[in-house]
Design an enzyme around this catalytic site. Structure first.
Site, PDB file in Angstrom:
ATOM      1  N   GLU A 188       0.834  -1.213   0.000  1.00  0.00           N
ATOM      2  CA  GLU A 188       0.000   0.000   0.000  1.00  0.00           C
ATOM      3  C   GLU A 188       0.866   1.261   0.000  1.00  0.00           C
ATOM      4  OE1 GLU A 188      -4.269  -1.489   1.728  1.00  0.00           O
ATOM      5  OE2 GLU A 188      -2.906  -0.572   3.182  1.00  0.00           O
ATOM      6  N   GLU A 239      -6.112  -7.001  -2.087  1.00  0.00           N
ATOM      7  CA  GLU A 239      -6.738  -6.966  -0.764  1.00  0.00           C
ATOM      8  C   GLU A 239      -8.180  -6.491  -0.886  1.00  0.00           C
ATOM      9  OE1 GLU A 239      -4.918  -4.809   2.410  1.00  0.00           O
ATOM     10  OE2 GLU A 239      -2.873  -5.417   1.878  1.00  0.00           O
TER      11      GLU A 239
END
Length: 349
Positions: free
Chosen positions: A178, A284
């Site tokens: 991320e 995710e």
């Protein structure tokens, strides 16, 4: 219609079908837009889960049960739900040992023995790295930028070699987790020094490929619905010569906005392929565990949308830690409080 016209029509159709081929992988270089709208069937998609907490939960006494209530290996339960891949986070030197190299290898070996594909998620940290924090490992804190790149390379190669020693070749490796504003702050904070971040990405890319040329390298951002974020980050990486194969996304909608998020995510995925020639993957996803039917609808729709990315370049979807139940206050798993999978995971069948 006469015979001649039928033959001509058949030749035209055969020519059209022959032209519908998928593009290969990307290294951040834009491919010509051919207008190809090849779709990937849901059954052909990568369907997976991040189960990095697995060994820690087992050591704490947690058990997992299939829908019939029979205790079973978690990865087998997920495989029976239609999943074909496992994602594992890698931490450099975690204080409690979980998600260190030995733990990653142990979980990867279990996944491989069950025929699952494997993704390694390099956080390049001793603990959590995400959009709000990208801390360097303690051992790397005082390094110069040159030495930081060397440490990243050495560590990445060591993990890849540890896997290789057990006969494991990861299908994918993320260089950073991320990384909305880069990684290894402050040196690699993208908003302050995009060139540094690009250099770190390329260093990780080269390290992965030096051990396994077939492993695809992913650059992963959160908020898969946010096209402006993705354009900013990947434009910056491209200008600075970074290399990658796949663009990874997280998507965590609420029970009320998931349809909007899914639509925006699809538009973003198509734009990433059109703009950079990059295949895309949702690495995710999650939704509150109690919202089982809504979560199933969200996942079913998302899997369908990923399969419609232009050029067949939508690769798959990974659920993040579905096995987490009654665990560390995490509420976005997909198992109920008795340790059985919820109906949400039926979307992967």
């Amino acid at each position: 219609m006469n015979i001649r016209n039928i033959v001509l029509l058949g030749m035209i159709l055969l020519t059209a079908v022959a032209g519908c081929k998928k593009d290969g992988g990307s290294t951040g270089t834009k491919k010509p837009d051919t207008g190809d709208t090849t779709k990937t069937t849901t059954s052909a998609l990568i369907k997976g889960a991040d189960v990095s907490w697995l060994t820690q939960m087992e050591a704490s006494g947690y058990k997992f049960y299939n829908g019939d209530g029979t205790q079973q290996d978690l990865i087998q339960i997920l495989k029976d739900k239609g999943m074909n891949a496992i994602r594992l986070r890698a931490w450099v030197n975690p204080t409690d040992g979980w998600c260190n190299t030995d733990d990653v290898v142990a979980k990867a070996l279990r996944a491989q023995k069950l025929g699952m594909k494997i993704m390694i998620d390099f956080h390049y940290s001793d603990s959590w790295a995400d959009p709000g924090k990208q801390p360097k490992p303690a051992a790397w804190q005082s390094l110069s930028f040159t030495d930081l790149k060397a440490a990243l390379s050495t560590y990445t190669i060591s993990v890849m070699n540890a896997l290789k020693a057990k006969g494991i070749t990861p299908d994918w490796a993320q260089v950073g987790n991320e990384t909305n504003d880069g990684m290894l702050w402050e040196d690699g904070r993208a908003s302050k020094n995009m060139a540094n971040f690009a250099a770190l990405v390329s260093t990780g890319y080269d390290a992965v490929k030096s051990v396994s040329s077939t492993t695809k390298v992913i650059v992963h951002l959160a908020n898969g619905y946010d096209n402006s974020l993705f354009r900013w980050l990947f434009d910056g990486l491209k200008v600075n010569g970074a290399k990658w194969d796949i663009i990874g996304m997280s998507l965590y909608p609420s029970t009320t906005n998931w349809q909007t998020y899914n639509a925006q995510c699809l538009a973003n995925m198509n734009d990433m392929f059109a703009r950079y020639g990059s295949p895309v993957m949702i690495v995710e996803v999650g939704m509150p565990a109690a919202e089982t039917t809504t979560c199933k609808a969200f996942l079913t729709d998302l899997l369908s949308k990923v399969g419609t990315v232009n050029g067949g370049q939508g690769l798959g979807v990974f659920y993040w830690e579905p096995e987490a139940y009654n665990w560390q206050s995490y509420g976005l798993g997909a198992f109920d409080t008795s340790g059985k999978p919820t109906v949400a995971l039926d979307a992967f069948k």
